[in-house]
Enzyme design. Structure first.
Site, PDB file in Angstrom:
ATOM      1  N   LYS A   1     -10.470  -1.350   9.902  1.00 52.80           N
ATOM      2  CA  LYS A   1     -10.464  -2.572   9.089  1.00 52.80           C
ATOM      3  C   LYS A   1     -10.819  -3.795   9.937  1.00 52.80           C
ATOM      4  CE  LYS A   1      -8.648  -0.320   5.500  1.00 52.80           C
ATOM      5  NZ  LYS A   1      -7.302  -0.462   4.980  1.00 52.80           N
TER       6      LYS A   1
ATOM      7  N   HIS B   1       0.863  -1.183   0.000  1.00 52.48           N
ATOM      8  CA  HIS B   1       0.000   0.000   0.000  1.00 52.48           C
ATOM      9  C   HIS B   1       0.898   1.231   0.000  1.00 52.48           C
ATOM     10  CE1 HIS B   1      -2.887   2.941   1.681  1.00 52.48           C
ATOM     11  NE2 HIS B   1      -3.844   2.100   1.337  1.00 52.48           N
TER      12      HIS B   1
ATOM     13  N   ASP C   1       2.963  -4.601   7.901  1.00 50.38           N
ATOM     14  CA  ASP C   1       1.694  -3.881   7.773  1.00 50.38           C
ATOM     15  C   ASP C   1       0.580  -4.913   7.886  1.00 50.38           C
ATOM     16  OD1 ASP C   1      -0.653  -2.729   6.851  1.00 50.38           O
ATOM     17  OD2 ASP C   1       0.255  -1.763   5.112  1.00 50.38           O
TER      18      ASP C   1
ATOM     19  N   CYS D   1      -4.659   2.627  -3.805  1.00 46.70           N
ATOM     20  CA  CYS D   1      -3.449   3.065  -3.099  1.00 46.70           C
ATOM     21  C   CYS D   1      -2.357   2.015  -3.198  1.00 46.70           C
ATOM     22  CB  CYS D   1      -3.753   3.380  -1.631  1.00 46.70           C
ATOM     23  SG  CYS D   1      -4.854   4.793  -1.419  1.00 46.70           S
TER      24      CYS D   1
ATOM     25  N   GLN E   1      -4.632  -5.392   6.530  1.00 47.07           N
ATOM     26  CA  GLN E   1      -5.565  -6.298   5.869  1.00 47.07           C
ATOM     27  C   GLN E   1      -5.589  -7.680   6.490  1.00 47.07           C
ATOM     28  OE1 GLN E   1      -7.698  -5.462   3.450  1.00 47.07           O
ATOM     29  NE2 GLN E   1      -6.945  -3.361   3.337  1.00 47.07           N
TER      30      GLN E   1
END
Length: 486
Positions: free
Chosen positions: A299, A196, A273, A437, A276
């Protein structure tokens, strides 16, 4: 400052047990009035995958979506989650809402909504600095949220958790605090091509400032991280590896644990990260041996504007403040300032207290379900969706990495992604269209934009059928009825 020893069960706040909404927040065991039917799967049990739809003989001869067998999920029913999500029961353009934009944000259970109202209605106060009852209660809620996040991520201590606005701010914090102190001319920051923008741009900014360089890790044709290329790029110059635990555009789940172990051989730190990932499968930061792990609450069925950064305690101790102000100090005069211990040193100003309350409620709601059963259901639903989408003429799903979450980014021959999203919206189906993104990931496939359907635990095979049926109608519609390219 010592973190209060507050458990993650409920809100754990004296004096609020009778407040509407507070008692409806279930604990991790699934007890409480908020979660509807108790999860039927037992923790630690082996989940059996539902039967996926049969592979169609060919797109031309494929049956309509209604002919595909429906999923029979064992141990978890999406209805047990759907009944708690008010917005899933509204209509859009006269049609029942089909929310397939979970990669952008998830919808919120009523337990989260009620916890926010109860906090503002009965417990609103600033934290840490007040001596009165409500200040103590608000502080206990805030620190209970920190404890819950630590437990959720498998961190060793609540003091390893820093509250931030979301994954973007967490990565910028690491870049500006750790990066400024540890990066210099000639150093390499390895960043996967599937990242991202929030895991690319902060590294570009700090690299320019420190004269380090950002080095992309290429992808395979399937959309997986090229592990051979990654191994070749690692060197004594590598100071940091930045990698997503799950891609927001390809769904790819890289072998983060193995990548981290390899990076550590070269003395490099690893930032993961998890934006997700956290809503789709269990995470254990100590097992991963990650140096940094970041996620966003929105999220994960929590409010917007709240997230968390995990860092190893020895790394956090060495990180200097990146913002100055209240809450992060011990003493201030015009000759010198001394700072509070971590994690408070990195949390300048008044925090997003209600956001933490909402995050705590979301974690309690989410962990009331059997996580293994949820993951098995989502895997089966993704397989169902992949095979159902294969019946749509001209549709191509990007990426085919063997390990992935239920993110299906696709192109439809003859149609602009924005036009596809507009057509689906007429049927009450919400997807995302654009570059997501993640422009380098799309560029890997020679694209500037694509459409994306992203699934969550409350989505159903019937909703997949509606998506597929609408896309097939688009392909069959006369040109005059089709959305026009912008």
């Amino acid at each position: 400052m010592t973190t209060p020893d507050v458990t993650a069960r409920g809100l754990g706040v004296p004096g609020l047990s009778g407040v509407t909404g507070m008692t409806g927040v279930p604990g991790p065991s699934g007890t409480g009035a908020g979660s509807g039917a108790a999860p039927t799967g037992l923790p630690g049990s082996t989940a059996v995958l539902p039967t996926a739809p049969a592979e169609p003989a060919s797109p031309a001869a494929a049956p309509g979506p209604g002919a595909l067998p429906q999923l029979q999920p064992p141990g978890f029913s999406p209805e047990s989650a759907r009944q708690d999500i008010p917005i899933l029961h509204r209509t859009v353009n006269g049609r029942p809402l089909v929310w397939l934009d979970n990669g952008a944000t998830t919808q919120k259970p009523r337990q989260v909504i009620e916890a926010l109202g109860a906090y503002y209605g009965a417990a609103n106060s600033n934290i840490h600095r007040g001596a009165h009852t409500m200040a103590r209660e608000a502080t206990e809620m805030y620190e209970a949220g920190r404890s819950a996040v630590a437990q959720f991520l498998g961190a060793g201590s609540p003091d390893d958790i820093v509250f931030v606005r979301g994954t973007t701010e967490a990565i910028n914090l690491v870049a500006q605090s750790w990066g400024r102190a540890n990066l210099g001319p000639g150093d390499d920051i390895l960043v996967a091509t599937l990242e991202h923008h929030s895991d690319i741009v902060p590294w570009q900014l700090i690299a320019k400032e420190t004269r380090a360089r950002v080095v992309p890790i290429p992808l395979t044709p399937e959309g997986a991280i090229d592990q051979d290329a990654y191994a070749d790029l690692l060197s004594s110059r590598t100071q940091l590896v930045a990698v997503s635990h799950a891609s927001n555009v390809l769904g790819t789940v890289p072998p983060v644990k193995e990548m981290t172990a390899l990076a550590h051989r070269y003395g490099a730190k690893v930032l993961v990260d998890g934006a997700q990932a956290v809503a789709h499968f269990p995470v254990d930061v100590q097992d991963l041996d990650a140096d940094f792990y970041a996620f966003s609450g929105h999220k994960l069925f929590a409010p917007t504007g709240i997230g968390a950064l995990y860092a190893k305690p020895e790394i956090l101790q060495a990180m200097r403040p990146w913002q100055g102000g209240g809450n992060m100090i011990e003493s201030v005069d015009f000759t010198r300032t001394t700072f509070a211990p971590v994690p408070h040193r990195l949390e300048a100003g008044t925090g997003h207290i209600s956001g933490v309350v909402g995050l705590l409620a979301a974690l309690n709601w989410f962990t009331s379900f059997d996580r293994d059963a949820v993951a098995a259901y989502e895997t089966a639903l993704m397989t169902y969706a992949q095979q159902a989408l294969a019946t749509v003429p001209g549709l191509e799903v990007l990426g085919s990495a063997p390990e992935r979450i239920a993110v299906l980014t696709f192109t439809l021959a003859g149609h602009d992604p924005a036009g596809v999203a507009n057509w689906l919206d007429r049927d009450g189906i919400a997807i995302r269209a654009g570059h997501h993104c993640a422009q380098p990931a799309l560029a890997h496939y020679g694209l500037e934009s694509a459409a994306r359907a992203s699934l969550a635990l409350y989505n159903t095979s019937e909703e997949v059928d509606q998506l597929v049926a609408s896309l097939r109608r688009l392909q069959e519609a006369p040109q005059a009825e089709q959305p026009q390219r912008p």
